[in-house]
Design a protein around this motif. Structure first.
Motif, PDB file in Angstrom:
ATOM      1  N   ASP A 224     -11.505 -48.054  17.751  1.00 47.68           N
ATOM      2  CA  ASP A 224     -10.223 -47.393  17.968  1.00 47.68           C
ATOM      3  C   ASP A 224      -9.056 -48.338  17.715  1.00 47.68           C
ATOM      4  OD1 ASP A 224     -11.705 -45.196  18.760  1.00 47.68           O
ATOM      5  OD2 ASP A 224     -11.385 -45.535  20.899  1.00 47.68           O
ATOM      6  N   VAL A 225      -9.271 -49.614  17.922  1.00 49.95           N
ATOM      7  CA  VAL A 225      -8.229 -50.621  17.712  1.00 49.95           C
ATOM      8  C   VAL A 225      -8.367 -51.247  16.319  1.00 49.95           C
ATOM      9  CG1 VAL A 225      -7.316 -52.829  18.540  1.00 49.95           C
ATOM     10  CG2 VAL A 225      -8.080 -51.100  20.177  1.00 49.95           C
ATOM     11  N   TRP A 226      -9.617 -51.516  15.923  1.00 43.79           N
ATOM     12  CA  TRP A 226      -9.883 -52.222  14.672  1.00 43.79           C
ATOM     13  C   TRP A 226      -9.444 -51.428  13.446  1.00 43.79           C
ATOM     14  CZ3 TRP A 226     -10.799 -56.896  13.014  1.00 43.79           C
ATOM     15  CH2 TRP A 226     -11.345 -57.090  11.747  1.00 43.79           C
ATOM     16  N   ARG A 227      -9.826 -50.171  13.354  1.00 40.94           N
ATOM     17  CA  ARG A 227      -9.514 -49.380  12.161  1.00 40.94           C
ATOM     18  C   ARG A 227      -8.020 -49.298  11.879  1.00 40.94           C
ATOM     19  NH1 ARG A 227     -14.021 -44.592  12.744  1.00 40.94           N
ATOM     20  NH2 ARG A 227     -15.785 -45.947  12.339  1.00 40.94           N
ATOM     21  N   PRO A 228      -7.173 -48.955  12.857  1.00 44.96           N
ATOM     22  CA  PRO A 228      -5.736 -48.941  12.568  1.00 44.96           C
ATOM     23  C   PRO A 228      -5.198 -50.326  12.178  1.00 44.96           C
ATOM     24  CG  PRO A 228      -6.187 -47.711  14.568  1.00 44.96           C
ATOM     25  CD  PRO A 228      -7.454 -48.403  14.193  1.00 44.96           C
ATOM     26  N   ALA A 229      -5.744 -51.381  12.779  1.00 45.97           N
ATOM     27  CA  ALA A 229      -5.283 -52.733  12.445  1.00 45.97           C
ATOM     28  C   ALA A 229      -5.642 -53.087  11.003  1.00 45.97           C
ATOM     29  CB  ALA A 229      -5.881 -53.750  13.418  1.00 45.97           C
TER      30      ALA A 229
ATOM     31  N   PRO B 120     -16.858 -48.817   3.228  1.00 44.43           N
ATOM     32  CA  PRO B 120     -17.442 -47.522   3.603  1.00 44.43           C
ATOM     33  C   PRO B 120     -17.776 -47.422   5.091  1.00 44.43           C
ATOM     34  CG  PRO B 120     -18.993 -48.831   2.296  1.00 44.43           C
ATOM     35  CD  PRO B 120     -17.672 -49.552   2.290  1.00 44.43           C
ATOM     36  N   ALA B 121     -18.113 -48.513   5.735  1.00 46.33           N
ATOM     37  CA  ALA B 121     -18.480 -48.454   7.149  1.00 46.33           C
ATOM     38  C   ALA B 121     -17.273 -48.197   8.034  1.00 46.33           C
ATOM     39  CB  ALA B 121     -19.159 -49.757   7.575  1.00 46.33           C
ATOM     40  N   PHE B 122     -16.066 -48.457   7.542  1.00 45.23           N
ATOM     41  CA  PHE B 122     -14.875 -48.319   8.373  1.00 45.23           C
ATOM     42  C   PHE B 122     -13.987 -47.149   7.974  1.00 45.23           C
ATOM     43  CE2 PHE B 122     -15.640 -51.870  10.934  1.00 45.23           C
ATOM     44  CZ  PHE B 122     -16.133 -52.883  10.135  1.00 45.23           C
ATOM     45  N   THR B 123     -14.389 -46.409   6.986  1.00 45.82           N
ATOM     46  CA  THR B 123     -13.556 -45.296   6.541  1.00 45.82           C
ATOM     47  C   THR B 123     -13.544 -44.206   7.593  1.00 45.82           C
ATOM     48  OG1 THR B 123     -14.111 -45.794   4.245  1.00 45.82           O
ATOM     49  CG2 THR B 123     -13.191 -43.609   4.702  1.00 45.82           C
ATOM     50  N   PRO B 124     -12.341 -43.840   8.080  1.00 46.05           N
ATOM     51  CA  PRO B 124     -12.270 -42.783   9.112  1.00 46.05           C
ATOM     52  C   PRO B 124     -12.626 -41.422   8.564  1.00 46.05           C
ATOM     53  CG  PRO B 124     -10.129 -43.903   8.841  1.00 46.05           C
ATOM     54  CD  PRO B 124     -11.069 -44.444   7.818  1.00 46.05           C
TER      55      PRO B 124
END
Length: 96
Positions: free
Chosen positions: A77-82, A92-96
Motif C-alpha cells: 500500500d505504501v510501496w506501489r505509490p512511492a 509485472p509484480a508491482f503493477t496495480p
C-alpha cells in the motif's frame, strides 16, 4: 531479539487467517527456524527505534498506529505509490 548476544532468533511468524486477526504461528519450513547475527549498526537503529516506540504488550517491535502488528500487505500500500511517484519501472509484480 537478544541485544547482549547481538542476534535475532526466528522461531515464529505472523500468520494472516481469513476471518480473524493476525496470529503467531510456526515458520513454514524447518529451514525457516534460524538465528540471525545483527551488526552494530542494526542494533543501534533498533535501540533508537525502541527509545521512541517501546515494545507493546504483545512484544512486537514494529506496529501500526493502533499498536497492532503490521500486515505484510501494508507494505504494498505504501510501496506501489512511492515507486509510481518516483518514475521507476514497477515491473509485472508491482503493477496495480
Amino acid at each position: 531479539m537478544d541485544f547482549l548476544r547481538r542476534q535475532l532468533t526466528v522461531d515464529r511468524q505472523l500468520v494472516l487467517l481469513p476471518g480473524s486477526g493476525p496470529a503467531l504461528g510456526a515458520p513454514k519450513t524447518q529451514a525457516s527456524y534460524r538465528v540471525v547475527p545483527l551488526p552494530a549498526v542494526v542494533l543501534d537503529a533498533l535501540a533508537a527505534h525502541l527509545s521512541c516506540y517501546p515494545v507493546g504488550p504483545d512484544g512486537f517491535l514494529f506496529t501500526n498506529h493502533a499498536g497492532e502488528p503490521i500486515r505484510r500487505t501494508r507494505f504494498s500500500d505504501v510501496w506501489r505509490p512511492a515507486v509510481k511517484a518516483s518514475g521507476a519501472p514497477m515491473g509485472p509484480a508491482f503493477t496495480p
